[in-house]
Design an enzyme around this catalytic site. Structure first.
Site, PDB file in Angstrom:
ATOM      1  N   GLU A 409      36.468  31.314  32.154  1.00  0.00           N
ATOM      2  CA  GLU A 409      36.168  32.746  32.177  1.00  0.00           C
ATOM      3  C   GLU A 409      35.846  33.308  30.794  1.00  0.00           C
ATOM      4  O   GLU A 409      36.548  34.191  30.286  1.00  0.00           O
ATOM      5  CB  GLU A 409      37.347  33.523  32.782  1.00  0.00           C
ATOM      6  N   GLU A 479      38.607  26.358  41.314  1.00  0.00           N
ATOM      7  CA  GLU A 479      39.746  27.121  41.817  1.00  0.00           C
ATOM      8  C   GLU A 479      39.412  27.522  43.243  1.00  0.00           C
ATOM      9  O   GLU A 479      38.297  27.967  43.516  1.00  0.00           O
ATOM     10  CB  GLU A 479      39.985  28.395  40.987  1.00  0.00           C
TER      11      GLU A 479
HETATM   12  C1  IPT Z   1      40.725  33.278  38.181  1.00  0.00           C
HETATM   13  C2  IPT Z   1      41.219  32.747  36.871  1.00  0.00           C
HETATM   14  O1  IPT Z   1      40.389  31.743  36.398  1.00  0.00           O
HETATM   15  C3  IPT Z   1      42.619  32.224  36.939  1.00  0.00           C
HETATM   16  O2  IPT Z   1      43.099  32.074  35.640  1.00  0.00           O
HETATM   17  C4  IPT Z   1      43.487  33.144  37.728  1.00  0.00           C
HETATM   18  O3  IPT Z   1      43.525  34.383  37.128  1.00  0.00           O
HETATM   19  C5  IPT Z   1      42.921  33.275  39.089  1.00  0.00           C
HETATM   20  O4  IPT Z   1      41.658  33.813  39.038  1.00  0.00           O
HETATM   21  C6  IPT Z   1      43.720  34.192  39.979  1.00  0.00           C
HETATM   22  O5  IPT Z   1      45.069  33.954  39.988  1.00  0.00           O
HETATM   23  S1  IPT Z   1      39.614  34.585  37.792  1.00  0.00           S
HETATM   24  C7  IPT Z   1      39.452  35.620  39.184  1.00  0.00           C
HETATM   25  C8  IPT Z   1      38.904  36.939  38.730  1.00  0.00           C
HETATM   26  C9  IPT Z   1      38.536  35.054  40.170  1.00  0.00           C
END
Ligand code: IPT
Length: 953
Positions: A409, A479
């Protein structure tokens, strides 16, 4: 204006060039972990910086454990923000209020510490900026919290009375590069070590160990700054550094983590190496290792311990890897920074694919349209390159690391491109990952987070648009399946896609562990619990394991969904298909068994012979002929695959995969009837067999002498984190729509209480205030004099556009209730889209143990497909197999609680039996409930039948 070092964009001054990290040399080392003296100041330019000088009197200072975070040791407090910087965006400047920890420690060199040669001082992790002095001489300063920094100290060392002084600022220019979603935890949080560097020692070296799957040949070349010899006794290898040698080897994979012990000997040092031969390639549009396309069954791992934060001891690291392996996880993304290096040793040894991610995130610049993003500002590029080099140099000798990730990010920018170019030039044996650049200009894989199923399917089919390069790349979800609170839902559907399309190489669940901090009043604290003005609440508790590392139901579900062996079949005909979903291993490490269950109890069992099944292959086998048929019973097969022998990560007998194959669903409820209702003399009660009702309201009061309270239709659940959705999304979450409609405060108007020839009928209209929507509910009661039958039907009225949380009954059983037994899904909770791991059987628990300890209380603990349950002396049976929940507080109390400590058991056990429930989804960060798991209120009526009786005794 010249800025102080901590606000300077540069990575620091004075430290040695980065190099490989190893802890297995014969050179002397001295750990400087332990108690240090400590003083906290509110600003960076604290009045007194003479503390580094010899003879300084730190008598009044406190003591602190190194490694550790001072905010977890009674000095200041942790803060949690997700994307937002907790200070103004004013790079590279940071607040004047900048907690600054001075750390001091004296040490003597141990007896026998060599008098010749040099020494270096290594810091494995300091957040966020440190300045270091030894014996009054300044060594330098550095940023890059989760990366190692070394200083040459040989000249300064004394045999005794060395004074090491470290000043640590919580905020620095480096903080702008470390905006990961986690607690801000300053301190010297990883090891501090003094390393003897003898004359002729190995400095940096790069182990190149490749594997040619066509010939079975491994090639090895160790490039070393200092020339020497490499021996691998087992392979008869004795080669000069820089020389490439070949041998027939067994390759390293995460499934078969074969390591060869080797030695690098330079004139002054012997270093033990563990070499894994493997080749990573981008081929035919997929990521291949040793010629085979991988499927990542992954998880994002932050380093976390509820007491010590990002200081994680070796045992805890090992516990993480063991837990992952035991839950069929085969890959880790080290979100969002390189972990303690010992963690990677464990991944090499026990077998996990690793995406090693750089310590870099500038997410909070997204809030200002990415203006002044350091990732796209040439002034910051040296700092970015320094971070890339420190990661790659430190971790380059780990076979487990198959992809480098630039960070998380950070938007897009020239700094990222510079990092990618540098990494490619330094190491062409691995692939490059970065999710934030949708053009994939710098990367080898198209990576996304939280894409929904439909989009992932389009990508799998190659029907996505986008730049040509990207369309040719493999895809992974770095993710997905946000494991916050109850959930994640929808895992099975993702896995089906991953297993269908080669281009989809799997994903990494967000995330491994809840970062709940142990707290005296709250059990576990989350954002806001330390009085932060700006915070993101319990978004920091979104893991597959609870803070104490007990598996949450989400991990149990994930284990089932990602089984590397798929067992399918047909119960009545007794045929089973076994698919080997490993990428490399055959199934010789597993034994298969069958059991045959009648009404949830095993009546026969045996071994199942399975022919050899190679990776990607499938075999069909027949079950034995079933024991005598019994049409009145529910019968099923359970087939299991378990470890044949002890392994490094689990004992013989550990179940890797299983399936249940129903044969006959025999439960037909005998319908009690015959009793006719009678009114008491005073007209206040109606008696029906052994049951009594309130004549005015129709409410059930008791069965025999068992008091029952408040039995009625219930549609409310304490919203889950997924129901509550993402705060940053404009459209209202499903929970917001439920509350807006008033589903948490339904009113029940009694329309009729009608004794009939067959029993008692009660009609109600259940509706929220201020709305004309309603659920017309009829309760038909009948009894044979001892048992009590309820047939309930619910007919929606009006135009319901909002799904219901649940539909069923709830009732209270005064008393503590204690033990619970049930026949149905278990042992853990299951919801419509999280039910893969729910095993049909007869289970036992007590009411308290039925509760799932989500850090922020919410709907939990329901057991699915319950044929019968016994609780508090009452037995309930149903052929509708409702979900069952029992707790010592009401749904409203659960809904109101912020921490588990807000929940105090009352004197009634509240039971829910749900005909149906809304799914869970992953809308706390990702797609909501898939349409097939939504619970529409209408237009069709819903009905539930169940029989109440008392249990014996
Ligand atoms: C995404 C992040 O990469 C991760 O660090 C964490 O924050 C996760 O989301 C949520 O728990 S960023 C999100 C805006 C898609």
């Amino acid at each position: 204006m010249e800025l102080p070092h901590h606000e300077d964009v540069s990575p620091g001054t004075g430290s040695l060039p980065p190099r490989a990290w190893y802890a297995t040399s014969d050179a002397a080392t001295l750990s400087l972990n332990g108690p240090w003296r400590f003083r906290l100041s509110p600003t960076a330019d604290t009045e007194d910086d003479t503390f580094a000088a010899a003879g300084y009197d730190c008598g009044a200072w406190d003591e602190i454990a190194v490694p550790g975070h001072w905010v977890l040791q009674g000095h200041g407090a942790p803060r949690y923000t997700n994307m937002l910087y907790p200070f103004p965006l004013d790079p590279p400047r940071v607040p004047t209020e900048n907690p600054t920890g001075d750390h001091l420690r004296t040490f003597d060199l141990p007896d026998g510490w060599p008098r010749d040669g040099a020494a270096v001082l290594r810091f494995d992790g300091v957040e966020s900026c440190a300045r270091v002095w030894l014996n009054g001489t300044e060594l330098g300063d550095f940023k890059g919290s989760r990366l190692p920094h070394e200083f040459a100290v040989g000249e300064l060392l004394r045999p005794a009375g060395n004074v090491l002084a470290v000043r640590v600022h919580q905020w620095s220019a480096g903080s702008y590069l470390e905006d990961q979603d986690q607690w801000w935890l300053p301190g010297i949080f990883r090891d501090v070590t003094l390393l003897h560097r003898p004359e002729g020692c190995a400095r940096d070296f790069f182990v190149h160990a490749a594997y040619d799957h066509r010939t079975g040949t491994g090639t090895l070349r160790v490039d070393s700054d200092v020339q020497g010899h490499v021996t691998v006794a087992e392979l008869g290898i004795d080669a000069a550094t820089g020389e490439e040698v070949a041998a027939a080897v067994e390759p390293w994979t995460a499934e078969t983590p074969r390591l060869y012990d080797a030695t690098l000997a330079t004139p002054g040092e012997r270093v033990a190496l563990r070499v894994g031969f493997r080749t990573v390639a981008l081929e035919d549009g997929t990521i291949k290792v040793n010629g085979r396309t991988l499927l990542f069954r992954g998880v994002n791992r932050h380093e976390f311990h509820p007491e010590t934060g990002r200081t994680v001891d070796l045992e805890t690291m090992r516990a993480d890897v063991l837990l992952m392996k035991r839950h069929n996880i085969n890959a880790v993304r080290t979100s969002h920074y390189p972990p303690h290096p010992a963690f990677l040793d464990l991944c090499d040894e026990l077998g996990l694919w690793v995406i090693d991610e750089c310590d870099l995130e500038t997410h909070g610049f997204g809030a200002v349209g990415w203006r002044a993003n350091p990732a796209d500002d040439a002034r910051w590029t040296p700092a970015l390159l320094d971070r890339a080099a420190r990661m790659v140099e430190r971790d380059k000798n780990h076979p487990s690391v198959v992809l480098w990730s630039l960070g998380n990010e950070c938007g897009t920018g020239r700094g990222l491109t510079a990092m990618a170019d540098w990494i490619r030039a330094r190491d062409d044996s691995r692939l490059l990952h970065y999710e934030g650049d949708r053009s994939c200009a710098d990367t080898d894989v198209y990576s996304r987070m939280y894409a929904d199923h439909a989009e992932v399917e389009r990508i799998g089919r190659g029907e996505d648009d986008g730049p040509d390069k990207r369309r040719r790349l493999p895809f992974l979800l770095c993710e997905y399946a946000h494991a916050m609170g109850n959930g994640p839902g929808g895992l099975s559907e993702y896995q089906q896609l991953f297993e269908t399309y080669d281009r989809l190489q799997g994903g990494f669940v967000w995330e491994w562990i809840d970062h709940g901090i142990a707290h005296p009043a709250y059990e576990y604290a989350y954002g806001g619990d330390f009085g932060e003005e700006l915070h993101d609440g319990n978004f920091v508790c979104d893991g597959l394991v609870f803070p104490d590392r007990t598996p949450s139901p989400g991990l149990v579900e994930y284990k089932k969904v990602i089984e590397p062996v798929r067992i399918e079949g047909d119960g009545p005909s007794g045929t089973v298909a076994i698919s080997n979903l490993h990428d490399f291993a055959d199934l010789s490490h597993l034994v298969f068994t069958w059991s045959y269950e009648k009404d949830g109890t095993t009546v026969a069992e045996g071994a199942l012979t399975v022919p050899p099944v190679g990776p990607g292959e499938r075999a069909e086998v027949d079950l034995p002929s079933p024991p005598r048929r019994d049409p009145d019973a529910e019968t099923q097969w359970t087939v299991r695959a378990a470890l044949a022998e002890d392994t490094a990560w689990a004992a013989k007998g550990h179940v890797v995969a299983w399936a249940q194959l129903p044969v006959e669903y025999g439960m037909i409820l005998p319908v009690p009837g015959g009793a006719t209702p009678t009114k008491d003399a005073d007209g206040r009660r109606i008696t029906l067999g052994a049951a009594s009702f309130d004549a005015r309201t129709g409410a059930l009061l008791a069965l025999h002498d068992r008091e029952i309270t408040g039995l009625r239709l219930d549609v409310w659940r304490a919203p889950t984190d997924n129901d509550n959705g993402m705060p940053w999304r404009p459209e209202p979450s499903v929970a917001a729509r439920w509350r807006a409609l008033g589903l948490h405060r339904m009113q029940h108007r009694v329309e009729a209480v009608e004794p009939t020839g067959e029993g008692l009928t009660v009609r109600t209209r259940v509706a929220p205030a201020a709305s004309d929507l309603a659920l017309r509910t009829e309760y038909h009661w009948a009894s044979d004099g001892s048992k009590l039958l309820l047939r309930m039907s619910v007919t929606p009225e009006g135009d319901w556009s909002v799904p219901l949380p649940r539909i069923g009954i709830r009732f209270g059983l005064p008393g503590a209730a204690g033990r619970v037994r049930w026949f149905g899904g278990g042992p853990g909770e299951a919801y419509p889209d999280t039910a893969a791991a729910s095993l049909i059987g007869v289970w036992e628990s007590d009411v308290d143990a039925l509760q799932t300890p989500y850090v922020r209380p919410q709907e939990n603990g329901a057991r699915a497909a319950v044929r019968w349950a016994e609780v508090g002396g009452l037995r309930v049976e149903s052929d509708g197999a409702p979900a069952f929940t029992a707790r010592r507080w009401t749904t409203e109390q659960l809904d109101a609680a912020r921490h588990r400590t807000d929940l105090t058991p009352g004197d009634t056990v509240w039971v829910n039996l749900d005909i149906d429930r809304h799914g869970i989804g992953t809308q706390s960060c990702g797609p909501g409930v898939l349409p097939q798991y939504e619970l529409p209120a209408g237009p069709r009526p819903s009905s539930l039948s169940c029989i109440f009786s008392l249990t014996d005794g």
